[in-house]
Design an enzyme around this catalytic site. Sequence first.
Site, PDB file in Angstrom:
ATOM      1  CB  CYS A 131     -27.858  -2.399  -9.052  1.00 44.44           C
ATOM      2  SG  CYS A 131     -28.132  -1.450 -10.536  1.00 44.44           S
TER       3      CYS A 131
ATOM      4  CE1 TYR B 227     -11.267  -5.170   3.524  1.00 42.37           C
ATOM      5  CE2 TYR B 227     -10.576  -3.506   1.951  1.00 42.37           C
ATOM      6  CZ  TYR B 227     -10.612  -4.818   2.359  1.00 42.37           C
ATOM      7  OH  TYR B 227      -9.973  -5.766   1.603  1.00 42.37           O
TER       8      TYR B 227
ATOM      9  NE  ARG C 299      -2.949  -0.042   3.199  1.00 47.40           N
ATOM     10  CZ  ARG C 299      -4.163  -0.584   3.074  1.00 47.40           C
ATOM     11  NH1 ARG C 299      -5.105   0.089   2.434  1.00 47.40           N
ATOM     12  NH2 ARG C 299      -4.431  -1.760   3.584  1.00 47.40           N
TER      13      ARG C 299
HETATM   14  N1  LLP Z   1       3.053  -9.142   2.927  1.00 48.40           N
HETATM   15  C1  LLP Z   1       2.040  -9.970   3.227  1.00 48.40           C
HETATM   16  C2  LLP Z   1       2.342 -11.348   3.605  1.00 48.40           C
HETATM   17  C3  LLP Z   1       0.719  -9.513   3.152  1.00 48.40           C
HETATM   18  O1  LLP Z   1      -0.270 -10.339   3.450  1.00 48.40           O
HETATM   19  C4  LLP Z   1       0.461  -8.168   2.769  1.00 48.40           C
HETATM   20  C5  LLP Z   1      -0.908  -7.674   2.672  1.00 48.40           C
HETATM   21  C6  LLP Z   1       1.556  -7.346   2.470  1.00 48.40           C
HETATM   22  C7  LLP Z   1       2.838  -7.851   2.567  1.00 48.40           C
HETATM   23  C8  LLP Z   1       1.392  -5.915   2.047  1.00 48.40           C
HETATM   24  O2  LLP Z   1       0.822  -5.133   3.049  1.00 48.40           O
HETATM   25  P1  LLP Z   1       0.649  -3.557   2.844  1.00 48.40           P
HETATM   26  O3  LLP Z   1       2.040  -2.933   2.860  1.00 48.40           O
HETATM   27  O4  LLP Z   1      -0.027  -3.324   1.550  1.00 48.40           O
HETATM   28  O5  LLP Z   1      -0.182  -3.126   4.006  1.00 48.40           O
HETATM   29  N2  LLP Z   1      -7.255  -5.443   0.701  1.00 48.40           N
HETATM   30  C9  LLP Z   1      -6.920  -4.772   1.949  1.00 48.40           C
HETATM   31  C10 LLP Z   1      -5.483  -4.978   2.319  1.00 48.40           C
HETATM   32  C11 LLP Z   1      -5.109  -6.431   2.456  1.00 48.40           C
HETATM   33  C12 LLP Z   1      -3.664  -6.633   2.782  1.00 48.40           C
HETATM   34  C13 LLP Z   1      -3.316  -8.080   2.740  1.00 48.40           C
HETATM   35  N3  LLP Z   1      -1.946  -8.362   2.926  1.00 48.40           N
HETATM   36  C14 LLP Z   1      -7.257  -3.290   1.823  1.00 48.40           C
HETATM   37  O6  LLP Z   1      -7.717  -2.885   0.766  1.00 48.40           O
HETATM   38  O7  LLP Z   1      -7.091  -2.537   2.770  1.00 48.40           O
END
Ligand code: LLP
Length: 433
Positions: free
Chosen positions: A356, A330, A289
């Site tokens: 919809c 969320y 992210r």
């Molecule tokens: N590494 C692992 C093992 C992960 O499961 C994730 C994210 C990351 C790295 C990356 O995390 P980040 O830096 O993006 O926070 N769909 C959700 C977020 C799900 C994150 C899942 N795992 C949302 O839209 O907020």
Amino acid sequence: MSTNQSLKPITTKRINNLSIGGCDLVKLANQYGTPLYVIDEATLRSICNDYKNAFKDYNNIKMMYASKALSNLAIASILNEEGFGFDTVSAGEIYTVYKAGVDMEKVLFNGNNKTKKEIEFALDLKVGRFSVDNFYEAELLNKIAKDKNQTVDILLRITPGIECHTHDYIQTGQIDSKFGFDLSQIDEIISLIKNEYKNLNLKGLHAHIGSQIFELQSFADEVKILVKELIRINTTHYLELNELNIGGGLGVKYTDLDTPPSVQDLANAIGGAMDEYTQKLTIYIEPGRSIISTAGVTLYTIGSSKQVPNGRKYVAIDGGMADNPRPSMYQAKYTAEVCNNKNTDLEKVTIAGRFCESGDILIEETELPKLEAGDVICVYNTGAYNYSMSSNYNRVEKPAMVLVNSGQSDIIVNRESLDDLISKEIIPNRLRK
Ligand code: LLP
């Protein structure tokens, strides 16, 4: 300030209309249509530099980009050029980085239920590391690797006992999570690897404590817990494991109320938790992210409006939960701005999607200049988990994506066509007239 602390792409300017990457957003909307994902290359490269600068004193820390945040060929090419490795969770994500020319040694394959076909595919492409999630997978991976006469470098995904929510976190002995081995199961899996799974070469541990994290102490605690566990394993099992992957999770600024820490603060927290022993380990971080969110915005065109008698005013956009499911999934908050130059009075409105169901609301309440049909709005911080989680709900074509830089715009994902929507479909002969 680091780039993840900015609400808007760093090149955002308003002369008359709003512009990003030197491109007038109203013109982009006219040229490519809306909804339109726009990625600002300068912002993406700037956050990459933030990471590289913040961690430059820690030679033992290696950076991987978590593809799940946004995966496509152009984005993978840029991150590859910036020197990042890749965390992947499917054959699709692996194939994308492979096709983008990434050195597969820099790729980690992670996930709690990798299929046999995906494991075979990843072994054939020689991905650098597997993060082994559970007993079933260890056995399966060993068998497939043995059949292929390969030895595969692995990390063990563990649940370290830290659970993060956005602004706070809890530490518990055991966590109810579908991912990874509980700490109490580690000795058993290591014995199996040592004694039976001869095609698995254990290098270290992998964990991920959550996403959109603002509380840095949780990363420091995570490092300490993982190092302690690594030392215990090495002593108990006479091993010399020397790799830790601490996952991703750094937060970004979706609204003015969000105050994420900087990448430098993250580096200081992780660095501060490292002692002499830890500095000799290879530590991987895998942000998703915080790398791509701020660089991305989505443009929408305003259509209908509805004033509820004695109630609120809805203004509808030409996209919504299919291109950005995060508000409905969320209750995620976003910030919008009008792109065209408007001098109308401010008005409190709800930005509604076009899909919809009543839950398809992009922004519950915001104040914008009085909007009319045809106005273009820009929603900030949509680079992560928007396109990657998009769907064809209501049979609507997925939007295009453009990369902007110094006044130039290039399509990096074509808009889907109506024919794309039916391209996989077949009417059985017996139904044909
Ligand atoms: N590494 C692992 C093992 C992960 O499961 C994730 C994210 C990351 C790295 C990356 O995390 P980040 O830096 O993006 O926070 N769909 C959700 C977020 C799900 C994150 C899942 N795992 C949302 O839209 O907020």
